[in-house]
Design an enzyme around this catalytic site. Structure first.
Site, mmCIF file in Angstrom:
data_model
loop_
_atom_site.group_PDB
_atom_site.id
_atom_site.type_symbol
_atom_site.label_atom_id
_atom_site.label_comp_id
_atom_site.label_asym_id
_atom_site.label_seq_id
_atom_site.Cartn_x
_atom_site.Cartn_y
_atom_site.Cartn_z
ATOM 1 N N PHE A 59 0.805 -1.228 0.000
ATOM 2 C CA PHE A 59 0.000 0.000 0.000
ATOM 3 C C PHE A 59 0.838 1.279 0.000
ATOM 4 C CE2 PHE A 59 0.455 -1.363 4.458
ATOM 5 C CZ PHE A 59 1.018 -0.229 5.028
ATOM 6 N N ARG A 87 -4.365 7.490 20.779
ATOM 7 C CA ARG A 87 -4.776 6.300 20.040
ATOM 8 C C ARG A 87 -6.193 5.872 20.430
ATOM 9 N NH1 ARG A 87 -1.421 4.813 16.617
ATOM 10 N NH2 ARG A 87 -2.234 2.713 16.330
ATOM 11 N N THR A 93 -7.711 1.575 13.352
ATOM 12 C CA THR A 93 -7.328 2.001 12.003
ATOM 13 C C THR A 93 -8.475 1.811 11.017
ATOM 14 O OG1 THR A 93 -5.025 1.458 12.461
ATOM 15 C CG2 THR A 93 -5.642 1.659 10.149
ATOM 16 N N ARG A 104 -12.220 8.128 14.205
ATOM 17 C CA ARG A 104 -12.366 7.337 12.981
ATOM 18 C C ARG A 104 -13.790 6.811 12.801
ATOM 19 N NH1 ARG A 104 -6.449 4.752 13.738
ATOM 20 N NH2 ARG A 104 -5.302 6.208 12.411
ATOM 21 N N ASN A 114 -8.813 7.471 6.651
ATOM 22 C CA ASN A 114 -9.302 7.304 8.028
ATOM 23 C C ASN A 114 -9.051 8.527 8.912
ATOM 24 O OD1 ASN A 114 -6.583 7.038 8.566
ATOM 25 N ND2 ASN A 114 -6.703 4.894 9.194
ATOM 26 N N HIS A 117 -3.740 10.237 11.891
ATOM 27 C CA HIS A 117 -2.582 9.377 12.167
ATOM 28 C C HIS A 117 -2.068 9.776 13.537
ATOM 29 C CE1 HIS A 117 1.448 7.549 11.770
ATOM 30 N NE2 HIS A 117 1.853 8.653 12.380
#
Length: 140
Positions: A59, A87, A93, A104, A114, A117
């Site tokens: 990817f 997080r 993710t 998200r 999404n 980061h």
């Protein structure tokens, strides 16, 4: 509880939809303090450097293309257990697996787009912060 810093990025899919304020508010409401912030339109070369750890992944090219497709907002966040807290607020993710109320789950369009980061460990946070910010740009 340790006060630490982490790196956070609001990705092009979110900045294009004018979600910077809403996402930053979610982070601040969770107790994280923005101690550095800037809006950056990454070059392809910057994206390749930032995501170099993924260079052998299938990817990688698509990721670098996406990350250089529009502006991002990069931030240094500070707070108690900032890495884990960031997080947690971001969510999984894959937005399909993200908990209700996470960034998200609320804003992501797909696993690729999404919206955010965030650093996953103290070492990564340090590297990512240094990639984009000088010490004089971080004001706590």
């Amino acid at each position: 509880m340790a006060i630490e810093r982490t790196f956070s990025m609001i990705k092009p899919d979110a900045t294009k939809r004018n979600l910077t304020g809403a996402i930053t508010k979610m982070l601040e409401d969770a107790g994280l303090k923005v101690v550095a912030s800037k809006r950056v339109w990454m070059s392809r070369r910057q994206a390749e450097g930032f995501y170099a750890v993924h260079k052998d992944r299938p990817f990688f090219d698509e990721l670098c293309e996406f990350m250089s497709s529009g502006p991002t907002v990069i931030q240094v966040l500070e707070g108690e257990n900032a890495i884990a807290k960031n997080r947690e607020v971001m969510g999984a993710t894959n937005p399909a697996n993200a908990a209700e109320g996470t960034i998200r789950k609320v804003f992501a369009l797909s696993i690729g787009e999404n919206s955010v980061h965030g650093s996953d460990a103290p070492e990564t946070a340090e590297q990512e912060i240094r990639y984009w910010f000088s010490e004089t740009e971080i004001v706590g």
